[in-house]
Scaffold this motif. Structure first.
Motif, PDB file in Angstrom:
ATOM      1  N   MET A   1      64.156  38.302  39.075  1.00  0.00           N
ATOM      2  CA  MET A   1      63.127  37.615  38.295  1.00  0.00           C
ATOM      3  C   MET A   1      62.298  36.699  39.190  1.00  0.00           C
ATOM      4  O   MET A   1      61.061  36.661  39.101  1.00  0.00           O
ATOM      5  N   ASN A   2      62.969  35.954  40.075  1.00  0.00           N
ATOM      6  CA  ASN A   2      62.243  35.030  40.941  1.00  0.00           C
ATOM      7  C   ASN A   2      61.249  35.775  41.826  1.00  0.00           C
ATOM      8  O   ASN A   2      60.108  35.339  42.024  1.00  0.00           O
ATOM      9  N   LYS A   3      61.664  36.928  42.359  1.00  0.00           N
ATOM     10  CA  LYS A   3      60.763  37.704  43.205  1.00  0.00           C
ATOM     11  C   LYS A   3      59.614  38.294  42.388  1.00  0.00           C
ATOM     12  O   LYS A   3      58.495  38.449  42.909  1.00  0.00           O
ATOM     13  N   ALA A   4      59.855  38.605  41.116  1.00  0.00           N
ATOM     14  CA  ALA A   4      58.770  39.089  40.255  1.00  0.00           C
ATOM     15  C   ALA A   4      57.743  37.986  40.021  1.00  0.00           C
ATOM     16  O   ALA A   4      56.527  38.233  40.022  1.00  0.00           O
ATOM     17  N   ILE A   5      58.221  36.761  39.837  1.00  0.00           N
ATOM     18  CA  ILE A   5      57.313  35.612  39.683  1.00  0.00           C
ATOM     19  C   ILE A   5      56.508  35.412  40.962  1.00  0.00           C
ATOM     20  O   ILE A   5      55.283  35.211  40.917  1.00  0.00           O
ATOM     21  N   HIS A   6      57.180  35.489  42.090  1.00  0.00           N
ATOM     22  CA  HIS A   6      56.483  35.346  43.367  1.00  0.00           C
ATOM     23  C   HIS A   6      55.421  36.437  43.527  1.00  0.00           C
ATOM     24  O   HIS A   6      54.337  36.186  44.070  1.00  0.00           O
ATOM     25  N   GLY A   7      55.737  37.642  43.062  1.00  0.00           N
ATOM     26  CA  GLY A   7      54.761  38.722  43.122  1.00  0.00           C
ATOM     27  C   GLY A   7      53.507  38.400  42.332  1.00  0.00           C
ATOM     28  O   GLY A   7      52.387  38.723  42.753  1.00  0.00           O
ATOM     29  N   ALA A   8      53.671  37.752  41.188  1.00  0.00           N
ATOM     30  CA  ALA A   8      52.515  37.378  40.363  1.00  0.00           C
ATOM     31  C   ALA A   8      51.662  36.330  41.076  1.00  0.00           C
ATOM     32  O   ALA A   8      50.425  36.388  41.014  1.00  0.00           O
ATOM     33  N   PHE A   9      52.289  35.387  41.761  1.00  0.00           N
ATOM     34  CA  PHE A   9      51.516  34.397  42.520  1.00  0.00           C
ATOM     35  C   PHE A   9      50.721  35.069  43.636  1.00  0.00           C
ATOM     36  O   PHE A   9      49.531  34.799  43.815  1.00  0.00           O
ATOM     37  N   ARG A  10      51.380  35.927  44.396  1.00  0.00           N
ATOM     38  CA  ARG A  10      50.682  36.615  45.489  1.00  0.00           C
ATOM     39  C   ARG A  10      49.515  37.452  44.951  1.00  0.00           C
ATOM     40  O   ARG A  10      48.433  37.473  45.536  1.00  0.00           O
ATOM     41  N   ARG A  11      49.755  38.137  43.856  1.00  0.00           N
ATOM     42  CA  ARG A  11      48.739  39.008  43.256  1.00  0.00           C
ATOM     43  C   ARG A  11      47.512  38.203  42.824  1.00  0.00           C
ATOM     44  O   ARG A  11      46.375  38.578  43.107  1.00  0.00           O
ATOM     45  N   ASP A  12      47.741  37.084  42.151  1.00  0.00           N
ATOM     46  CA  ASP A  12      46.621  36.270  41.686  1.00  0.00           C
ATOM     47  C   ASP A  12      45.839  35.658  42.848  1.00  0.00           C
ATOM     48  O   ASP A  12      44.604  35.593  42.808  1.00  0.00           O
ATOM     49  N   LEU A  13      46.531  35.211  43.863  1.00  0.00           N
ATOM     50  CA  LEU A  13      45.821  34.631  45.011  1.00  0.00           C
ATOM     51  C   LEU A  13      44.907  35.666  45.656  1.00  0.00           C
ATOM     52  O   LEU A  13      43.755  35.374  45.996  1.00  0.00           O
ATOM     53  N   ASP A  14      45.403  36.887  45.805  1.00  0.00           N
ATOM     54  CA  ASP A  14      44.559  37.956  46.342  1.00  0.00           C
ATOM     55  C   ASP A  14      43.368  38.216  45.415  1.00  0.00           C
ATOM     56  O   ASP A  14      42.237  38.417  45.879  1.00  0.00           O
ATOM     57  N   ARG A  15      43.615  38.219  44.127  1.00  0.00           N
ATOM     58  CA  ARG A  15      42.545  38.488  43.159  1.00  0.00           C
ATOM     59  C   ARG A  15      41.431  37.439  43.248  1.00  0.00           C
ATOM     60  O   ARG A  15      40.248  37.773  43.242  1.00  0.00           O
ATOM     61  N   PHE A  16      41.818  36.178  43.319  1.00  0.00           N
ATOM     62  CA  PHE A  16      40.810  35.116  43.400  1.00  0.00           C
ATOM     63  C   PHE A  16      39.965  35.254  44.660  1.00  0.00           C
ATOM     64  O   PHE A  16      38.739  35.120  44.617  1.00  0.00           O
ATOM     65  N   ILE A  17      40.609  35.486  45.780  1.00  0.00           N
ATOM     66  CA  ILE A  17      39.884  35.577  47.041  1.00  0.00           C
ATOM     67  C   ILE A  17      38.923  36.761  47.035  1.00  0.00           C
ATOM     68  O   ILE A  17      37.764  36.655  47.455  1.00  0.00           O
ATOM     69  N   GLU A  18      39.394  37.892  46.519  1.00  0.00           N
ATOM     70  CA  GLU A  18      38.529  39.062  46.441  1.00  0.00           C
ATOM     71  C   GLU A  18      37.378  38.830  45.460  1.00  0.00           C
ATOM     72  O   GLU A  18      36.231  39.206  45.735  1.00  0.00           O
ATOM     73  N   ALA A  19      37.669  38.200  44.325  1.00  0.00           N
ATOM     74  CA  ALA A  19      36.629  37.972  43.311  1.00  0.00           C
ATOM     75  C   ALA A  19      35.566  37.010  43.807  1.00  0.00           C
ATOM     76  O   ALA A  19      34.370  37.213  43.579  1.00  0.00           O
ATOM     77  N   LEU A  20      35.980  35.954  44.497  1.00  0.00           N
ATOM     78  CA  LEU A  20      35.016  34.969  44.981  1.00  0.00           C
ATOM     79  C   LEU A  20      34.146  35.515  46.105  1.00  0.00           C
ATOM     80  O   LEU A  20      33.032  35.040  46.322  1.00  0.00           O
ATOM     81  N   ALA A  21      34.643  36.534  46.793  1.00  0.00           N
ATOM     82  CA  ALA A  21      33.846  37.144  47.861  1.00  0.00           C
ATOM     83  C   ALA A  21      32.660  37.921  47.313  1.00  0.00           C
ATOM     84  O   ALA A  21      31.658  38.101  48.012  1.00  0.00           O
ATOM     85  N   VAL A  22      32.767  38.385  46.057  1.00  0.00           N
ATOM     86  CA  VAL A  22      31.699  39.223  45.485  1.00  0.00           C
ATOM     87  C   VAL A  22      31.070  38.592  44.248  1.00  0.00           C
ATOM     88  O   VAL A  22      30.237  39.217  43.602  1.00  0.00           O
ATOM     89  N   SER A  23      31.456  37.373  43.913  1.00  0.00           N
ATOM     90  CA  SER A  23      30.922  36.723  42.715  1.00  0.00           C
ATOM     91  C   SER A  23      29.423  36.475  42.877  1.00  0.00           C
ATOM     92  O   SER A  23      28.996  35.817  43.832  1.00  0.00           O
ATOM     93  N   PHE A 160      55.288  35.539  30.432  1.00  0.00           N
ATOM     94  CA  PHE A 160      55.658  36.941  30.573  1.00  0.00           C
ATOM     95  C   PHE A 160      54.431  37.849  30.618  1.00  0.00           C
ATOM     96  O   PHE A 160      54.407  38.827  31.374  1.00  0.00           O
ATOM     97  N   ALA A 161      53.406  37.536  29.833  1.00  0.00           N
ATOM     98  CA  ALA A 161      52.176  38.330  29.889  1.00  0.00           C
ATOM     99  C   ALA A 161      51.560  38.258  31.280  1.00  0.00           C
ATOM    100  O   ALA A 161      51.060  39.256  31.809  1.00  0.00           O
ATOM    101  N   TRP A 162      51.605  37.080  31.879  1.00  0.00           N
ATOM    102  CA  TRP A 162      51.055  36.880  33.224  1.00  0.00           C
ATOM    103  C   TRP A 162      51.885  37.603  34.280  1.00  0.00           C
ATOM    104  O   TRP A 162      51.338  38.328  35.127  1.00  0.00           O
ATOM    105  N   VAL A 163      53.192  37.432  34.265  1.00  0.00           N
ATOM    106  CA  VAL A 163      54.060  38.053  35.269  1.00  0.00           C
ATOM    107  C   VAL A 163      53.931  39.571  35.245  1.00  0.00           C
ATOM    108  O   VAL A 163      53.931  40.219  36.301  1.00  0.00           O
ATOM    109  N   LEU A 164      53.786  40.143  34.069  1.00  0.00           N
ATOM    110  CA  LEU A 164      53.743  41.600  33.946  1.00  0.00           C
ATOM    111  C   LEU A 164      52.358  42.190  34.151  1.00  0.00           C
ATOM    112  O   LEU A 164      52.221  43.410  34.270  1.00  0.00           O
ATOM    113  N   ASP A 165      51.323  41.364  34.226  1.00  0.00           N
ATOM    114  CA  ASP A 165      49.954  41.853  34.398  1.00  0.00           C
ATOM    115  C   ASP A 165      49.747  42.335  35.830  1.00  0.00           C
ATOM    116  O   ASP A 165      49.530  41.550  36.744  1.00  0.00           O
TER     117      ASP A 165
END
Length: 209
Positions: A1-23, A160-165
């Motif tokens: 579970m902890n590694k799944a939570i960490h995966g969600a953090f990594r995923r969101d950080l990548d998403r923000f950086i990619e989104a701000l590059a093309v916003s 849970f909605a966030w972790v599984l997204d």
């Protein structure tokens, strides 16, 4: 579970950086979307590392993890908190002025936040994940899990909605192995609606992932 939570953090950080590059400059609607997603991320990361300090560290100390290691983890939390504060200010500025300059500043803040957060997550997984696995059946670690579970339906559903997204099959399996399917369906289905309505669409579409 902890590694799944960490995966969600990594995923969101990548998403923000990619989104701000093309916003698009001046796109207030997109800036509002990103600000909404940021509010969720900021809350999840803050709640997570504060919970580790208050709940996880005492349990780990009681099963033999050294105080020095946990102090090092807290120092990393402090570094993350400082980066969160800088990113929080940058996102607030972006919401009021969605210019290319503000987007670039926010992206730079996210890059620093990603660096320090991923360093901490990697360190934690290397040092503490083996302890969680080896001691998972001890009373202390079981009590820790129960304490983390006492978050309330609203927070739990959004969590849970966030972790599984966008979770990988392994991350999804880690969640479902810890939470019974019917419980997950009820909590995530009912109380995760806000996340699915307001945050998940921010990341919809391959161009924004």
């Amino acid at each position: 579970m902890n590694k799944a939570i960490h995966g969600a953090f990594r995923r969101d950080l990548d998403r923000f950086i990619e989104a701000l590059a093309v916003s698009p400059a001046g796109d207030r609607a997109r800036a509002r979307q990103l600000t909404t997603a940021w509010a969720n991320f900021d809350d999840q990361l803050t709640h997570h590392h504060e919970g580790e300090h208050e709940i996880a560290w005492p349990a780990l100390l009681s099963v033999g993890v050294s105080a020095q290691l946990l102090e090092a983890m807290d120092a990393e939390h402090d570094t993350m908190a400082a980066a969160l504060s800088e990113t929080r200010a940058a996102m607030s500025a972006l919401s009021g002025d969605p210019s290319a300059e503000q987007a670039a500043t926010a992206r730079s803040c996210f890059e620093q936040l990603r660096t320090v957060t991923v360093q901490h997550l990697d360190h934690e997984e290397a040092e503490l994940e083996p302890v969680y696995q080896a001691k998972r059946d001890t009373p202390e670690i079981k009590a820790m899990g129960r304490a983390f579970g006492k978050t309330g339906m609203a927070r739990g559903g959004r969590f849970f909605a966030w972790v599984l997204d966008g979770a990988s099959p392994a991350e999804r399996a880690a969640v479902t192995s810890e939470v019974p399917g019917p419980v997950l369906a009820i909590i995530g289905g009912i109380f995760g609606r806000g996340y699915r309505k307001d945050v998940a669409p921010v990341w919809a579409g391959s161009a924004r992932r």
